[in-house]
Design a protein around this motif. Structure first.
Motif, short mmCIF file in Angstrom:
data_model
loop_
_atom_site.label_atom_id
_atom_site.label_comp_id
_atom_site.label_asym_id
_atom_site.label_seq_id
_atom_site.Cartn_x
_atom_site.Cartn_y
_atom_site.Cartn_z
N VAL A 1 0.85 -1.19 0.00
CA VAL A 1 0.00 0.00 0.00
C VAL A 1 0.88 1.23 0.00
O VAL A 1 1.84 1.33 0.78
CB VAL A 1 -0.94 0.02 1.22
CG1 VAL A 1 -1.65 1.35 1.32
CG2 VAL A 1 -1.97 -1.09 1.11
N THR A 2 0.57 2.17 -0.86
CA THR A 2 1.27 3.45 -0.89
C THR A 2 0.24 4.57 -0.88
O THR A 2 -0.85 4.43 -1.43
CB THR A 2 2.18 3.56 -2.13
OG1 THR A 2 2.91 4.80 -2.08
CG2 THR A 2 1.38 3.50 -3.41
N GLN A 3 0.59 5.68 -0.22
CA GLN A 3 -0.34 6.80 -0.07
C GLN A 3 -0.11 7.83 -1.17
O GLN A 3 1.02 8.24 -1.44
CB GLN A 3 -0.16 7.46 1.30
CG GLN A 3 -1.16 8.55 1.61
CD GLN A 3 -1.04 9.05 3.03
OE1 GLN A 3 -0.23 8.55 3.80
NE2 GLN A 3 -1.84 10.04 3.37
N ILE A 4 -1.21 8.25 -1.83
CA ILE A 4 -1.10 9.22 -2.91
C ILE A 4 -1.70 10.57 -2.56
O ILE A 4 -1.45 11.56 -3.25
CB ILE A 4 -1.76 8.69 -4.20
CG1 ILE A 4 -3.23 8.39 -3.99
CG2 ILE A 4 -1.03 7.44 -4.70
CD1 ILE A 4 -3.96 7.94 -5.25
N SER A 5 -2.50 10.63 -1.49
CA SER A 5 -3.03 11.91 -1.01
C SER A 5 -3.41 11.74 0.45
O SER A 5 -3.20 10.68 1.05
CB SER A 5 -4.24 12.35 -1.85
OG SER A 5 -5.36 11.53 -1.60
N ASP A 6 -4.00 12.78 1.02
CA ASP A 6 -4.34 12.74 2.44
C ASP A 6 -5.35 11.64 2.75
O ASP A 6 -5.35 11.08 3.84
CB ASP A 6 -4.90 14.11 2.86
CG ASP A 6 -5.20 14.15 4.35
OD1 ASP A 6 -4.35 13.68 5.13
OD2 ASP A 6 -6.29 14.64 4.72
N THR A 7 -6.20 11.32 1.79
CA THR A 7 -7.27 10.34 2.05
C THR A 7 -7.23 9.16 1.10
O THR A 7 -8.06 8.26 1.23
CB THR A 7 -8.65 11.01 1.95
OG1 THR A 7 -8.80 11.57 0.64
CG2 THR A 7 -8.79 12.10 3.00
N GLU A 8 -6.32 9.15 0.13
CA GLU A 8 -6.31 8.09 -0.88
C GLU A 8 -5.03 7.25 -0.80
O GLU A 8 -3.94 7.77 -0.58
CB GLU A 8 -6.47 8.67 -2.28
CG GLU A 8 -7.82 9.30 -2.54
CD GLU A 8 -7.98 9.70 -3.99
OE1 GLU A 8 -7.24 9.17 -4.83
OE2 GLU A 8 -8.83 10.56 -4.28
N PHE A 9 -5.23 5.95 -1.04
CA PHE A 9 -4.13 5.00 -1.06
C PHE A 9 -4.30 4.08 -2.26
O PHE A 9 -5.40 3.94 -2.79
CB PHE A 9 -4.10 4.15 0.23
CG PHE A 9 -4.10 4.97 1.49
CD1 PHE A 9 -2.92 5.21 2.16
CD2 PHE A 9 -5.28 5.49 2.01
CE1 PHE A 9 -2.91 5.96 3.32
CE2 PHE A 9 -5.28 6.23 3.17
CZ PHE A 9 -4.08 6.47 3.83
N VAL A 10 -3.21 3.44 -2.67
CA VAL A 10 -3.25 2.49 -3.77
C VAL A 10 -2.74 1.15 -3.28
O VAL A 10 -1.68 1.07 -2.66
CB VAL A 10 -2.43 2.97 -4.98
CG1 VAL A 10 -2.38 1.90 -6.07
CG2 VAL A 10 -3.00 4.26 -5.54
N LEU A 11 -3.52 0.09 -3.55
CA LEU A 11 -3.15 -1.27 -3.20
C LEU A 11 -2.57 -1.95 -4.43
O LEU A 11 -3.23 -2.06 -5.47
CB LEU A 11 -4.38 -2.03 -2.70
CG LEU A 11 -4.18 -3.48 -2.25
CD1 LEU A 11 -3.42 -3.53 -0.94
CD2 LEU A 11 -5.53 -4.20 -2.12
N VAL A 12 -1.31 -2.43 -4.32
CA VAL A 12 -0.57 -2.97 -5.46
C VAL A 12 -0.03 -4.36 -5.11
O VAL A 12 0.38 -4.61 -3.97
CB VAL A 12 0.60 -2.04 -5.86
CG1 VAL A 12 1.36 -2.62 -7.04
CG2 VAL A 12 0.10 -0.65 -6.16
#
Length: 528
Positions: free
Chosen positions: A263-274
């Protein structure tokens, strides 16, 4: 999303599954190298510098008052920010595997104390705990939650070795799921308390956890007991009143059945699961966006990058979050590269370049990146800087690692997954490294009986010390089946000696005693 390949050359075997990346003050640090640290970098911590399509690894240093920090693979780590200053923070590191495959139960605090253009210095402190101290484990997560102006660390999941009382010769090095207990750790007072929640029935490892304020979301994970990847989404809420903490768990819909995801964070409230795995032999090539808003979580499928053919067809992959929406991914190089033990590496950027300049949020994530456990401690050449450049021909082949298990015998000819003997239990689907020198294949040794054949060192009950001696010494080895035959051929037959008859003692001649009258008669006849 954009995917960029970084070719690997000499010393790339340093990066193996189970490593961690730390993002501190805008710099990315590598931790959890393969093997024990060498003279060039005794701390085992490196600075990752990516410029002009080139990745360099430079040694980092520890202050004189630091404790020893072994290279740990698959640890749980998270960031803890200071109350006084928002720009001061440190990393918490718990558990993990050493290069000898021993499990750690220690907790370390690591912070950056000095930074110059040429030297990065850390301070590492070991913390002592009392109460319900978590056992040694790996593949677990730790997060920090905030409630009522206080914060506390939450540890969950993982695997450990079978308890000593339950170990037998056959399962001595087997691993089991840790109990699904939730540990609250108060580092200010050095105490730890465990909680058993009815909603958490099975142990989990290599799951994903995302913490925000007083809530932790646990997603995916693998259970050894029933060999499943949980589709559940757990919501842990921690309340910190003046008295005892209150911990509650809720099972939410909309989870994802996956293990070893990143998981990496792209904004204050959004994350991406890879990344991650659907099953033991099936990678998960789908990406998801996770949105946290107003104490709610939403998981939706997002556009995946254009995966390369090598990524699509490889059996396993691994990596770690670099921070700021970037992920470092690796896949085994197999026999495709000049260095058979090396890996391919890619940098996946999940957001645009203009968004990379945004300030990092306080939301914390923790994920384990691989359920595979190569666990190798192959040595590497000493140098001041390890480079990974897109220009493969800019490196000399002579700088490659001096040792490689594939040099001993070609895998295509030998076959690492053969049935070497009647009691062989090495299976490609269930095998985990047994020796510290193993990577993604079991250690094998050649039996010199007849034309020769290969056997697994683990099936021959060879200790690691004996295996190293046999690999270094120029001697012939015979497997358990042929060792007695070899002894019979090499040991001369016992020759039965001739029995010597003992000599009989000479008998004394018997003499006759004559009477006086007989003597006189004898003398008279003699002189007549």
């Amino acid at each position: 999303m954009s995917l960029q390949m970084v070719s690997t050359v000499s010393n790339s075997s340093l990066l193996q599954p189970g490593f961690s990346l730390l993002n501190i003050d805008g710099h990315v640090f590598f931790f959890g190298q393969k093997g024990w640290p060498k003279r060039s970098c005794p701390t085992g911590v490196f600075v990752l510098d990516i410029k002009q399509n080139e990745l360099k690894m430079k040694p980092a240093f520890f202050s004189k008052d630091s404790c020893y920090l072994p290279p740990l693979r698959y640890p749980a780590l998270c960031m803890l920010r200071s109350h006084a200053r928002a720009d001061e923070y440190q990393y918490i590191i718990h558990g993990g595997k050493t290069p000898n495959n021993d499990l750690s139960d220690k907790i370390y605090f690591m912070s950056l104390v000095s930074k110059t253009s040429k030297k990065m210095t850390f301070q590492c402190i070991e913390k002592d705990l009392g109460g319900d101290v978590p056992e040694a484990r790996y593949g677990h997560t730790i997060n920090v939650v905030h409630s009522r102006g206080k914060n506390i660390s939450v540890l969950f999941g993982g695997r450990s070795y079978t308890p000593l009382a339950q170990r037998t010769t056959e399962n001595w090095n087997s691993v089991v799921d840790c109990l699904p207990s939730v540990f609250l750790i108060d580092f200010e007072f050095g105490c730890c308390t465990s909680y058993i929640l009815p909603e958490l029935q099975d142990g989990l490892s290599f799951h994903v956890s995302i913490a925000r304020d007083d809530t932790i979301y646990i997603l995916g994970g693998h259970s050894l007991q029933n060999n499943t990847r949980s589709p559940n989404l757990y919501k842990l809420k921690i309340d910190l009143p003046l008295g005892s903490p209150a911990v509650t768990c809720t099972i939410l819909p909309g989870g994802v059945s996956v293990s070893s995801a990143i998981v990496t964070q792209i904004s204050d409230t959004e994350f991406v699961l890879v990344g991650g795995y659907h099953s033991d032999n099936q990678k998960r090539l789908v990406c998801n966006t996770i949105v946290l808003e107003d104490s709610k979580i939403e998981i939706v499928e997002s556009v995946s990058p254009e995966w390369t053919p090598d990524i699509k067809h490889c059996r396993m992959w691994f990596g770690s979050d670099m921070g700021k929406g970037s992920v470092l991914l690796g896949i085994p190089g197999a026999n495709k590269q000049l260095l058979p033990d090396a890996n391919y590496f890619y940098i996946l950027r999940c957001k645009g370049a203009e968004e990379d300049k945004e300030e990092e949020s306080i939301t914390q994530i923790c994920s384990q990146t691989s359920s595979e456990d190569p666990g190798d401690s192959t040595p590497f050449e000493d140098s001041e800087e390890f480079c990974f450049s897109a220009e493969a021909n800019s490196f000399d082949v002579d700088d490659a690692d001096t040792y490689n298990e594939d040099d001993e015998e070609d895998e295509s000819e030998t076959g690492y997954w053969i049935t070497c003997c009647a009691s062989c239990n090495i299976d490609i689907n269930t095998w985990v490294p047994f020796y510290s020198t193993e990577l993604n294949k079991p250690a094998m040794i050649l039996c010199s009986s007849g034309a020769g054949h290969w056997v697994h060192a683990q099936c021959m009950d060879l200790s690691e010390t004996m295996l190293l001696r046999l690999s270094e010494a120029n001697v012939k080895y015979f497997c358990n089946k042929h060792v007695d035959l070899n002894k019979g051929l090499q040991t001369p037959q016992k020759v039965v000696g001739l029995k010597k008859q003992p000599m009989k003692p000479l008998r004394k001649k018997k003499t006759m005693k004559l009477s006086t009258s007989a003597k006189k008669s004898f003398l008279r006849r003699l002189f007549e």
